[in-house]
Design an enzyme around this catalytic site. Structure first.
Site, PDB file in Angstrom:
ATOM      1  N   HIS A  21       0.558  -0.892  -0.265  1.00  0.00           N
ATOM      2  CA  HIS A  21       0.171  -0.035   0.462  1.00  0.00           C
ATOM      3  C   HIS A  21       0.664   1.541  -0.163  1.00  0.00           C
ATOM      4  O   HIS A  21       0.832   2.039  -0.714  1.00  0.00           O
ATOM      5  CB  HIS A  21      -1.112   0.056   0.979  1.00  0.00           C
ATOM      6  CG  HIS A  21      -1.899   1.634   1.281  1.00  0.00           C
ATOM      7  ND1 HIS A  21      -2.709   1.087   1.122  1.00  0.00           N
ATOM      8  CD2 HIS A  21      -1.368   2.342   2.153  1.00  0.00           C
ATOM      9  CE1 HIS A  21      -3.370   2.157   1.484  1.00  0.00           C
ATOM     10  NE2 HIS A  21      -2.460   3.595   1.566  1.00  0.00           N
ATOM     11  N   GLU A  22       2.051   0.680   0.927  1.00  0.00           N
ATOM     12  CA  GLU A  22       2.672   2.526   1.022  1.00  0.00           C
ATOM     13  C   GLU A  22       3.782   2.788   0.116  1.00  0.00           C
ATOM     14  O   GLU A  22       4.182   3.853  -0.582  1.00  0.00           O
ATOM     15  CB  GLU A  22       3.059   2.486   1.987  1.00  0.00           C
ATOM     16  CG  GLU A  22       2.988   2.238   3.425  1.00  0.00           C
ATOM     17  CD  GLU A  22       1.371   3.031   3.723  1.00  0.00           C
ATOM     18  OE1 GLU A  22       2.022   4.550   2.954  1.00  0.00           O
ATOM     19  OE2 GLU A  22       0.328   3.293   4.576  1.00  0.00           O
ATOM     20  N   HIS A  53       1.869   4.733  -2.654  1.00  0.00           N
ATOM     21  CA  HIS A  53       1.783   6.013  -2.900  1.00  0.00           C
ATOM     22  C   HIS A  53       3.105   6.521  -3.125  1.00  0.00           C
ATOM     23  O   HIS A  53       3.701   7.804  -3.819  1.00  0.00           O
ATOM     24  CB  HIS A  53       1.905   6.230  -1.088  1.00  0.00           C
ATOM     25  CG  HIS A  53       0.788   5.676  -0.748  1.00  0.00           C
ATOM     26  ND1 HIS A  53      -0.686   6.918  -1.166  1.00  0.00           N
ATOM     27  CD2 HIS A  53       0.191   5.042   0.704  1.00  0.00           C
ATOM     28  CE1 HIS A  53      -1.557   5.943  -0.871  1.00  0.00           C
ATOM     29  NE2 HIS A  53      -0.825   5.182   0.434  1.00  0.00           N
TER      30      HIS A  53
END
Length: 389
Positions: free
Chosen positions: A79-80, A83
């Protein structure tokens, strides 16, 4: 969650934020100490349930629980990374990724954003979780039900769905808050106003969360679940603090354009350091609201006269005593141009020692004295004597 720009070196010296996992795509990854706490909780709570599902598995149940915690950490990491890599496409350097008690966050060194880019970077994380959930669902079809691998994959699917859905809720500090921020940013032309609006949306989410956990069971004639209440309070506190921090930071940035050395200075008169005390006293009596800044042979400000010390010099010695004897020294270079303002002024003062600075005009003449506490109060709305700007 997507992060805000964070300058390098914000961590306290000598204090490690966690365990370094190395670099992925050149981005430092840190496993925060708090991650070990939440992992222990997962293992303790999830282990007995695994043992109930698979009688006879024994202590292996806790190994399965640990595997779930590791899969969850991997999901948060992806997820990170989504980003970070989407931000890299826009030229935003990533300082680091931190996996912590609440999942994780990505810190950017700085970014040159727009409403559209902000939304893309924010939604990249939840999109990655939706993709992981879909892949897990496909893999489930190839696994034999009621096996450990089926259980772990099924949990991974649900965990990624929940993380994705939770993060797109419209309020900071969640990724969905960037959508609110970008909408207001687009409408007003101010990202900081968008951040304030998204922060209030995050606070509203907390109220709704607690209302759902407590209100729905009461409306149905049931007692609210104590475990759910505790989880909601803990999660709500985290969201409220994150939303409040976003609001406070945005309000500070909104105040910056109104901050300038010329506007915040105390009027001051420059005098050569060798000026007699008697002459300085007459100036103080004629202009009691003005400070006196002493200049050296080069004309640069060097000290500030202490009016109490000035008045304590005996009258008989006032003509023969230089006013420098009643002054407190300024650190080297502690002067700012009167046109310095906004972020430029704050960054300039942050590089200087001391807590007061002479203000000079374009000719180098002293026009004022700027106090650190005045700048801090102008930025935060609160008085903080002794703090660095």
């Amino acid at each position: 969650m997507s992060g805000d720009p964070t300058p390098k070196g914000t961590a306290r010296a000598g204090r490690s934020p966690g365990v370094s996992l190395g670099r992925i795509a050149g981005i430092p990854v840190i496993l925060a100490w708090s991650w070990f706490a939440i992992t222990a909780v997962i293992v303790i709570l999830f282990g007995p349930r695994v043992e109930d599902t698979f009688p006879g598995i024994g202590s292996g149940a806790y190994a399965v629980a640990l595997g779930y915690a590791l899969l969850l950490a991997a999901s948060v990491l992806i997820h990170e990374l989504a980003h970070a890599l989407s931000a890299r496409a826009f030229g935003w350097p990533t300082a680091r990724i931190v996996l912590n008690l609440w999942g994780g966050h990505t810190q950017f060194e700085h970014f040159s954003g727009s409403p559209g880019r902000s939304v893309v970077v924010a939604l990249a994380g939840p999109a990655a979780n939706f993709i992981l959930a879909l892949l897990g669902w496909v893999i489930l079809g190839a696994l034999e039900p009621r096996t450990v691998w089926f259980l772990l994959t099924e949990i991974l699917v649900w965990a990624n769905l929940l993380v994705a859905i939770f993060n797109v809720l419209p309020g900071l500090p969640l990724d969905g808050g960037r959508m609110v921020e970008s909408a207001v940013w687009k409408a007003t032309g101010s990202q900081d106003r968008g951040t304030v609006a998204a922060g209030w949306a995050g606070r509203l989410l907390v109220v709704v969360l607690l209302g759902v956990v407590v209100g729905i069971p009461l409306l149905q004639g049931r007692q609210p679940d104590l475990t759910l209440i505790i989880l909601a309070v803990v999660m709500g506190a985290f969201l409220w603090m994150g939303a409040s921090a976003s609001i406070d930071n945005a309000r500070m940035r909104l105040r910056l354009p109104d901050i300038s050395a010329n506007r915040l200075k105390q009027a001051a008169i420059g005098l050569p350091a060798g000026t007699p005390v008697a002459q300085a006293r007459r100036i103080v009596r004629d202009t009691p609201a003005s400070a006196i800044v002493l200049t050296g042979a080069s004309g640069q400000p060097e000290a500030v006269v202490d009016t109490v010390a000035l008045e304590s010099v005996p009258d008989s010695a006032a003509d023969a005593t230089p006013v420098s004897a009643t002054a407190r020294a300024l650190p080297a270079g502690a002067y700012v141009p009167e046109w310095a303002e906004g972020q430029e002024l704050v960054q300039f003062l942050a590089r200087l020692e001391g807590n007061e600075y002479a203000v000079i005009d374009s000719r180098g003449s002293v026009t004022g004295l700027l106090h650190q506490r005045t700048v801090i109060q102008a930025i935060t709305g609160k008085s903080a004597p002794g703090s660095r700007p």
